[in-house]
Design a protein around this motif. Structure first.
Motif, PDB file in Angstrom:
ATOM      1  N   VAL A  77     -27.974  36.440  39.893  1.00  0.00           N
ATOM      2  CA  VAL A  77     -27.400  37.519  40.681  1.00  0.00           C
ATOM      3  C   VAL A  77     -27.109  38.667  39.722  1.00  0.00           C
ATOM      4  O   VAL A  77     -26.595  38.446  38.621  1.00  0.00           O
ATOM      5  CB  VAL A  77     -26.137  37.040  41.450  1.00  0.00           C
ATOM      6  CG1 VAL A  77     -25.115  36.418  40.539  1.00  0.00           C
ATOM      7  CG2 VAL A  77     -25.505  38.176  42.245  1.00  0.00           C
ATOM      8  N   ILE A  89     -27.380  32.152  37.170  1.00  0.00           N
ATOM      9  CA  ILE A  89     -26.241  31.312  37.565  1.00  0.00           C
ATOM     10  C   ILE A  89     -26.683  29.851  37.721  1.00  0.00           C
ATOM     11  O   ILE A  89     -26.041  28.949  37.205  1.00  0.00           O
ATOM     12  CB  ILE A  89     -25.619  31.795  38.903  1.00  0.00           C
ATOM     13  CG1 ILE A  89     -25.320  33.295  38.882  1.00  0.00           C
ATOM     14  CG2 ILE A  89     -24.380  30.975  39.250  1.00  0.00           C
ATOM     15  CD1 ILE A  89     -24.180  33.721  37.996  1.00  0.00           C
ATOM     16  N   ASN A  99     -14.306  26.462  39.165  1.00  0.00           N
ATOM     17  CA  ASN A  99     -14.494  27.826  39.669  1.00  0.00           C
ATOM     18  C   ASN A  99     -15.633  28.493  38.914  1.00  0.00           C
ATOM     19  O   ASN A  99     -15.726  28.385  37.698  1.00  0.00           O
ATOM     20  CB  ASN A  99     -13.235  28.672  39.466  1.00  0.00           C
ATOM     21  CG  ASN A  99     -12.075  28.188  40.313  1.00  0.00           C
ATOM     22  OD1 ASN A  99     -10.988  27.949  39.812  1.00  0.00           O
ATOM     23  ND2 ASN A  99     -12.304  28.030  41.595  1.00  0.00           N
ATOM     24  N   GLY A 100     -16.467  29.167  39.641  1.00  0.00           N
ATOM     25  CA  GLY A 100     -17.528  29.936  38.999  1.00  0.00           C
ATOM     26  C   GLY A 100     -18.709  29.118  38.507  1.00  0.00           C
ATOM     27  O   GLY A 100     -19.577  29.627  37.811  1.00  0.00           O
ATOM     28  N   SER A 101     -18.770  27.835  38.903  1.00  0.00           N
ATOM     29  CA  SER A 101     -19.850  26.984  38.387  1.00  0.00           C
ATOM     30  C   SER A 101     -21.165  27.180  39.154  1.00  0.00           C
ATOM     31  O   SER A 101     -22.218  26.755  38.685  1.00  0.00           O
ATOM     32  CB  SER A 101     -19.421  25.515  38.436  1.00  0.00           C
ATOM     33  OG  SER A 101     -19.013  25.176  39.740  1.00  0.00           O
ATOM     34  N   SER A 147     -21.035  28.217  45.449  1.00  0.00           N
ATOM     35  CA  SER A 147     -21.326  29.164  46.523  1.00  0.00           C
ATOM     36  C   SER A 147     -22.695  29.811  46.318  1.00  0.00           C
ATOM     37  O   SER A 147     -23.413  30.083  47.285  1.00  0.00           O
ATOM     38  CB  SER A 147     -20.264  30.261  46.590  1.00  0.00           C
ATOM     39  OG  SER A 147     -19.019  29.694  46.909  1.00  0.00           O
ATOM     40  N   TYR A 181     -28.999  37.322  45.984  1.00  0.00           N
ATOM     41  CA  TYR A 181     -29.352  36.275  45.015  1.00  0.00           C
ATOM     42  C   TYR A 181     -30.866  36.157  44.879  1.00  0.00           C
ATOM     43  O   TYR A 181     -31.585  36.148  45.863  1.00  0.00           O
ATOM     44  CB  TYR A 181     -28.741  34.933  45.443  1.00  0.00           C
ATOM     45  CG  TYR A 181     -27.236  34.987  45.492  1.00  0.00           C
ATOM     46  CD1 TYR A 181     -26.471  34.591  44.401  1.00  0.00           C
ATOM     47  CD2 TYR A 181     -26.586  35.484  46.619  1.00  0.00           C
ATOM     48  CE1 TYR A 181     -25.085  34.672  44.433  1.00  0.00           C
ATOM     49  CE2 TYR A 181     -25.201  35.575  46.667  1.00  0.00           C
ATOM     50  CZ  TYR A 181     -24.462  35.163  45.563  1.00  0.00           C
ATOM     51  OH  TYR A 181     -23.086  35.248  45.608  1.00  0.00           O
ATOM     52  N   GLU A 187     -15.873  25.348  51.044  1.00  0.00           N
ATOM     53  CA  GLU A 187     -14.403  25.453  51.036  1.00  0.00           C
ATOM     54  C   GLU A 187     -13.818  25.754  52.410  1.00  0.00           C
ATOM     55  O   GLU A 187     -13.050  26.699  52.576  1.00  0.00           O
ATOM     56  CB  GLU A 187     -13.945  26.513  50.018  1.00  0.00           C
ATOM     57  CG  GLU A 187     -14.355  26.125  48.606  1.00  0.00           C
ATOM     58  CD  GLU A 187     -13.587  26.891  47.528  1.00  0.00           C
ATOM     59  OE1 GLU A 187     -12.515  27.437  47.820  1.00  0.00           O
ATOM     60  OE2 GLU A 187     -14.086  26.919  46.390  1.00  0.00           O
TER      61      GLU A 187
HETATM   62  N1  LIG Z   1     -22.648  39.297  43.525  1.00  0.00           N
HETATM   63  C1  LIG Z   1     -22.331  38.871  42.296  1.00  0.00           C
HETATM   64  N2  LIG Z   1     -22.382  39.708  41.244  1.00  0.00           N
HETATM   65  C2  LIG Z   1     -22.083  39.270  39.993  1.00  0.00           C
HETATM   66  N3  LIG Z   1     -21.722  38.007  39.720  1.00  0.00           N
HETATM   67  C3  LIG Z   1     -21.660  37.143  40.715  1.00  0.00           C
HETATM   68  C4  LIG Z   1     -21.955  37.516  42.062  1.00  0.00           C
HETATM   69  N4  LIG Z   1     -21.802  36.434  42.840  1.00  0.00           N
HETATM   70  C5  LIG Z   1     -21.424  35.445  42.032  1.00  0.00           C
HETATM   71  N5  LIG Z   1     -21.347  35.853  40.758  1.00  0.00           N
HETATM   72  C6  LIG Z   1     -20.972  35.038  39.599  1.00  0.00           C
HETATM   73  O1  LIG Z   1     -21.672  33.831  39.655  1.00  0.00           O
HETATM   74  C7  LIG Z   1     -20.882  32.761  39.162  1.00  0.00           C
HETATM   75  C8  LIG Z   1     -20.891  31.642  40.173  1.00  0.00           C
HETATM   76  O2  LIG Z   1     -20.173  32.045  41.313  1.00  0.00           O
HETATM   77  P1  LIG Z   1     -19.996  31.126  42.578  1.00  0.00           P
HETATM   78  O3  LIG Z   1     -19.381  31.946  43.631  1.00  0.00           O
HETATM   79  O4  LIG Z   1     -21.267  30.465  42.890  1.00  0.00           O
HETATM   80  O5  LIG Z   1     -18.957  30.044  42.036  1.00  0.00           O
HETATM   81  P2  LIG Z   1     -18.281  28.822  42.793  1.00  0.00           P
HETATM   82  O6  LIG Z   1     -18.695  27.582  42.101  1.00  0.00           O
HETATM   83  O7  LIG Z   1     -18.516  28.897  44.223  1.00  0.00           O
HETATM   84  O8  LIG Z   1     -16.746  29.086  42.451  1.00  0.00           O
HETATM   85  P3  LIG Z   1     -15.403  28.892  43.342  1.00  0.00           P
HETATM   86  O9  LIG Z   1     -15.032  27.466  43.230  1.00  0.00           O
HETATM   87  O10 LIG Z   1     -14.405  29.765  42.655  1.00  0.00           O
HETATM   88  O11 LIG Z   1     -15.710  29.337  44.726  1.00  0.00           O
HETATM   89  C9  LIG Z   1     -19.508  33.333  38.881  1.00  0.00           C
HETATM   90  O12 LIG Z   1     -19.383  33.551  37.508  1.00  0.00           O
HETATM   91  C10 LIG Z   1     -19.515  34.636  39.650  1.00  0.00           C
HETATM   92  O13 LIG Z   1     -18.708  35.596  39.003  1.00  0.00           O
END
Ligand SMILES: Nc1ncnc2c1ncn2[C@@H]1O[C@H](COP(=O)(O)OP(=O)(O)OP(=O)(O)O)[C@@H](O)[C@H]1O
Ligand SMILES: [Mg+2]
Lengths: 266, 262
Positions: free
Chosen positions: A13, A18, A38-40, A43, A55, A172
């Motif tokens: 992204v 990611i 978080n952030g793994s 989503s 994405y 979530e």
């Molecule tokens: N549109 C975007 N622009 C820049 N970075 C992004 C974007 N969307 C997600 N990211 C980055 O991608 C990484 C993964 O995000 P993601 O939302 O998939 O995490 P997650 O596992 O769902 O976390 P959480 O448990 O906090 O929901 C993070 O570092 C986030 O900052």
């Protein structure tokens, strides 16, 4: 049994990678707990499966029932029976929940040449709203607009109940729900699964949800990589040891820890 | 026959449908005092005209005003003391138009307006002014505009004169652009020369948010469906008010084609 199959998926992204080689299978009768810090990338994976335009898939494949999802538009994927309960559902001013759900249902049924009568639809919607103990007026309110956090989550489940998907990704759904609501939502998910059979990928940070929606398997994602898989006992393990122990196991060190170590050495 | 002046008096407390070709220079609607009524108006404007609409003291009126035609009009609405008017209006022309709507509020009167305009490959201009001429007046207006390869230049203002007390004016604009070569210039302006009033405005003009489209598509709607259902939200407030079947049959197809049709 149809299967969602993800092979060596790399996704980015805004130019940042990611997901780094995700392999995952989910058939329409199993429940998978998909957890990670978080952030793994949880989503991100959910959005990529559902074709979010922000994405980019850089490598790999996603198929469902043998069909290449990556060649399909988001709506085609949805009509194939894949549903995403979003972590942060969007608000749509001016469009009522009811009109929107009716339209979505009509679109789905035209695939199978069934016609949804308005009466049948209204009865089904009314029952679904009741099942979820939602306010009746949510049907005529604009999609998610000024809904509370919990109402938004329930509204996602409401749409899922109406559309009856084959695979649902629940990102979530428990965050923002009060204790009673978590139980209500879980009961509704389980009931639909029992009725139709449905593959579930359940993302959550809380153990409680998995007491209600029992996973057959647990998959841990860390830093965009599947770090560990196991049965539900893996949840207990993570509960007491956190994700750190898994990170160590796979030789992954936090950037922060690394920095601290350097600072200490100096 | 005098073709320059035409007067219509509305005396009954009732729902009524009025369908008129307007080819006179001046057209006057007088709504009686102390009545409550819902009036459906479909006007086909054939000549440049001036339309006056007078709402009598203490009357409580709802008007759904749909205009079509080839010539422009100036609409003047006068709200007598303690009257109230809900006006749902849309000018559904197929070519350039320059229609002006001016609302004059007297003591204790209240106005609620909803205007929908759609420019599909042509230009729409004109003004929508709300004059709070006396105290204890309220106005709340929503302007929903759609532009597809067209241009809307509309001057929207609420004017609260000096010395006026206990009054309130709210204006909101929502504009949707469905192509790169579409334009909407319609900032709400509040001209307030008094301290004893409440006034607020909002304005959101832009293309449809991709995230909104994505959300609808993730439930199985095609991109076109998603755009249409979001555009439909602009005419829905008017359609919701129409419970007269005859009028609905006349007007609904016109409104639908204004958002790109089905
Ligand atoms: N549109 C975007 N622009 C820049 N970075 C992004 C974007 N969307 C997600 N990211 C980055 O991608 C990484 C993964 O995000 P993601 O939302 O998939 O995490 P997650 O596992 O769902 O976390 P959480 O448990 O906090 O929901 C993070 O570092 C986030 O900052
Ligand atoms: Mg997330």
């Amino acid at each position: 049994m149809a299967k969602l199959i993800i092979k060596d998926l790399w996704a980015s992204v805004s130019g940042v990678t990611i997901l780094k080689g995700i392999n995952l299978e989910l058939s329409t009768d199993e429940t998978v707990a998909f957890i990670g810090p978080n952030g793994s990338g949880k989503s991100t994976l959910a959005y990529v499966i559902m074709g979010h335009p922000s994405y980019k898939v850089d490598r790999g494949e996603i198929t469902f029932d043998g069909k290449d999802l990556l060649k399909m538009t988001t709506d085609e994927r949805a009509r194939l029976g894949i549903f995403l309960c979003m972590q942060n559902p969007y608000e749509i001013n001016g469009v009522t929940n009811r009109d929107f759900i009716k339209e979505a249902l009509d679109k789905k049924e035209t695939n199978s040449n069934k016609i949804v009568s308005y009466y049948k639809f209204a009865t089904k919607l009314e029952k679904a709203i009741e099942d979820l103990k939602m306010d009746k007026d949510l049907a005529t309110r604009y999609v998610n607009e000024s809904f509370s956090g919990g109402e938004k989550k329930k509204n996602e489940i409401l749409q899922m109940k109406m559309l009856e998907p084959k695979i649902a990704i629940l990102d979530e759904i428990d965050s923002g729900l009060d204790v009673d609501a978590v139980k209500i939502v879980s009961d509704n998910v389980n009931e639909l699964k029992e009725k139709n059979g449905m593959g579930l990928m359940v993302i959550s940070h809380y153990r409680r949800l998995f007491e209600y929606i029992k996973p057959d398997r647990v998959i841990v994602i860390i830093n965009g990589v599947i770090a560990k898989e196991g049965d539900s006992t893996l949840l207990d393990y993570i509960d007491s040891n956190g994700f750190d122990s898994i990170k160590k196991e796979i030789g992954l060190v936090d950037e922060v820890t690394l920095l601290e170590t350097c600072a200490f050495k100096r | 026959m005098n073709n320059d002046l035409n007067v219509l008096n509305i005396k009954k407390e009732d729902n009524m449908v009025i369908i008129k070709d307007i080819s006179s220079k001046i057209f006057i609607f007088n709504v009686e005092k102390n009545i409550k009524s819902k009036i459906y108006l479909l006007l086909n404007i054939k000549e440049e005209s001036k339309i006056d609409l007078n709402i009598g003291d203490n009357s409580n009126i709802e008007i759904i005003l749909i205009s079509t035609g080839i010539k422009s009009f100036d609409l003047n609405i006068n709200l007598e003391p303690y009257s109230s008017l809900k006006l749902y209006s849309s000018d559904l022309y197929d070519a350039d138009s320059n229609n002006n709507k001016i609302i004059n509020l007297k003591d204790g009167s209240s106005f609620k307006g909803y205007e929908f305009l759609s420019a599909r490959g042509f230009n729409i201009s004109g003004v929508f002014h709300i004059n709070h001429n006396e105290s204890n007046t309220t106005s709340k207006s929503d302007f929903y505009y759609l532009s597809n390869k067209g241009e809307i230049n509309r001057e929207l203002s609420s004017i609260i004169k000096k010395g006026i007390k206990d009054s309130e004016a709210i204006e909101n604009v929502k504009g949707i652009l469905t192509s790169n070569d579409s334009k909407i210039d319609a900032k709400p302006v509040l001209i307030v020369d008094s301290l004893d009033v409440k006034a607020s405005h909002g304005c959101a003009i832009g293309t449809i948010d991709e995230n909104e489209i994505y959300y609808l598509m993730s439930r199985g709607l095609t991109r076109e469906d998603a755009q249409r259902i979001i555009s439909y939200s602009l005419i829905a407030p008017i359609l919701r008010e129409i419970d007269n079947l005859e009028f609905r049959e006349l007007v609904e197809p016109k409104l639908l084609s204004a958002i790109g049709g089905i």
